[in-house]
Scaffold this motif. Structure first.
Motif, short mmCIF file in Angstrom:
data_model
loop_
_atom_site.label_atom_id
_atom_site.label_comp_id
_atom_site.label_asym_id
_atom_site.label_seq_id
_atom_site.Cartn_x
_atom_site.Cartn_y
_atom_site.Cartn_z
N LEU A 1 39.26 28.18 33.87
CA LEU A 1 38.28 29.38 34.01
C LEU A 1 37.57 29.47 32.97
O LEU A 1 37.37 28.89 32.04
N PRO A 2 36.16 30.10 33.13
CA PRO A 2 35.13 30.32 32.30
C PRO A 2 35.56 30.97 31.06
O PRO A 2 36.52 31.60 30.88
N ILE B 1 35.50 27.73 42.57
CA ILE B 1 35.56 28.80 41.59
C ILE B 1 34.40 29.07 40.86
O ILE B 1 34.23 30.37 40.34
N MET B 2 33.50 28.29 40.66
CA MET B 2 32.34 28.28 40.06
C MET B 2 30.95 27.53 40.63
O MET B 2 31.44 26.73 41.51
N LEU C 1 40.17 31.78 42.51
CA LEU C 1 41.18 30.88 42.37
C LEU C 1 42.57 31.37 43.07
O LEU C 1 43.33 30.71 43.80
N ARG D 1 35.11 35.04 34.04
CA ARG D 1 36.49 34.68 34.04
C ARG D 1 36.89 35.30 35.14
O ARG D 1 37.79 34.68 36.02
N ARG E 1 35.31 23.22 38.55
CA ARG E 1 35.83 23.31 37.62
C ARG E 1 37.75 23.64 38.06
O ARG E 1 38.28 24.03 37.20
N ALA F 1 36.03 34.49 38.54
CA ALA F 1 36.72 32.99 39.04
C ALA F 1 38.15 33.13 39.10
O ALA F 1 38.72 32.59 40.25
#
Length: 317
Positions: A204-205, A179-180, A227, A220, A184, A223
């Protein structure tokens, strides 16, 4: 005769005063209903409002004070509208919807990479009696401290990047979720006595509120899309998603998740379940979402050395 003549005039003035306050009361009533219409530009204003949506009820307080100062019957009657709307939207969260029993209890916690007591935090989470513990914001040098504290009760575990999962039941097919640029999020399968459950753990960010950029949630949101795509590709009939989403279930940015999964706290909790900041919780940004299982209870755990509160949920398989 003088008193009789003045009373109708006084009554008329009481009902004419406070029209501006009454207009603001109508606006306050519309916020919980029409928040999807608030645009996300500039600065993700819609998402920022939805992050703290339950707190819009506090707008009634200054309006009530103004209505009393103005001695406005019109404003006082108008204030019933936002109170009724807020109660209809959020009043149900005050009822205790928890049920006894269940087959699987999951705990999730952003432990904070500056946590001064990793081992104590791990022991506090284990005391909840969960079969699965998911941790976010793990700092690499501290991971052995968490692992050692959980080893006796949770023989199965996996850490992927800054997230990890510990389980009393066997884990298989554990792998990171992209996701990044760095890891994470992870997904795994927990083999419970009543069959497999797909478990996703995500962090998430972070988001910030800045004068020059507004609500900085674009990272976010990107991401979140990745997800959601990973969850959509999961074929398991029973799925649990936990983690720190840096967003609430009311936030439109979480729609790719909330349209597919249910928030355990909303269905089986007692209260709002705010998790951040731990000292004075204002928003529930740590979540447990489920699909294909029935949540029986959801709650927050006492504060640890983190700036987040842990969340827990028990589900029936």
């Amino acid at each position: 005769m003088t008193v009789t003549a003045e009373r109708p005039a006084t009554t008329r003035r009481t009902w004419r005063r406070g029209r501006v306050i009454a207009a603001f009361a109508v606006g306050a009533a519309l916020l919980p209903l029409a928040h999807p219409l608030v645009p996300n530009w500039p600065g993700n204003a819609g998402s920022l409002l939805e992050t703290f949506l339950p707190w819009t009820g506090l707008l009634v307080v200054p309006l009530l004070a103004a209505a009393l100062i103005r001695r406005s019957a019109l404003a006082l009657v108008a204030l019933l509208l936002p109170a009724l709307v807020w109660g209809a939207c959020f009043g149900g969260r005050f009822f205790d919807k928890r049920e006894p029993g269940g087959d699987l209890t999951v705990v999730s916690h952003n432990v904070n990479d500056e946590n001064p007591d990793p081992a104590g935090t791990a022991r506090a989470l284990a005391a909840a009696g969960a079969q699965v513990i998911a941790l976010e914001e793990l700092k690499k040098p501290e991971i052995p401290k968490y692992a050692d504290a959980l080893a006796a009760g949770y023989p199965y575990h996996s850490v992927q990047g800054t997230v990890g999962v510990w389980s009393t039941y066997p884990l298989r097919d554990t792998r990171p979720v992209a996701i990044m640029p760095w890891t994470r999020a992870l997904q795994t399968t927990v083999d419970t006595p009543k069959g497999p459950v797909a478990v996703f753990v995500a962090h998430l960010p972070s988001v910030r509120v800045r004068l020059d950029a507004g609500f900085t949630a674009n990272g976010r949101d990107a991401a979140m899309g990745l997800l959601a795509a990973a969850i959509a590709a999961e074929s398991a009939p029973r799925t649990v998603l936990v983690g720190d989403f840096n967003g609430t279930a009311d936030d439109r940015a979480l729609a790719p998740i909330t349209t597919r999964m249910r928030a355990a706290q909303d269905e089986a909790g007692d209260g709002f379940g705010f998790t951040w900041p731990a000292a004075v919780p204002l928003a529930r940004i740590d979540q447990i979402f489920v699909a294909g299982v029935r949540p029986l209870a959801a709650w927050t755990l006492p504060a640890t050395g983190s700036d987040h509160l842990p969340v827990a949920a028990t589900v029936a398989l």
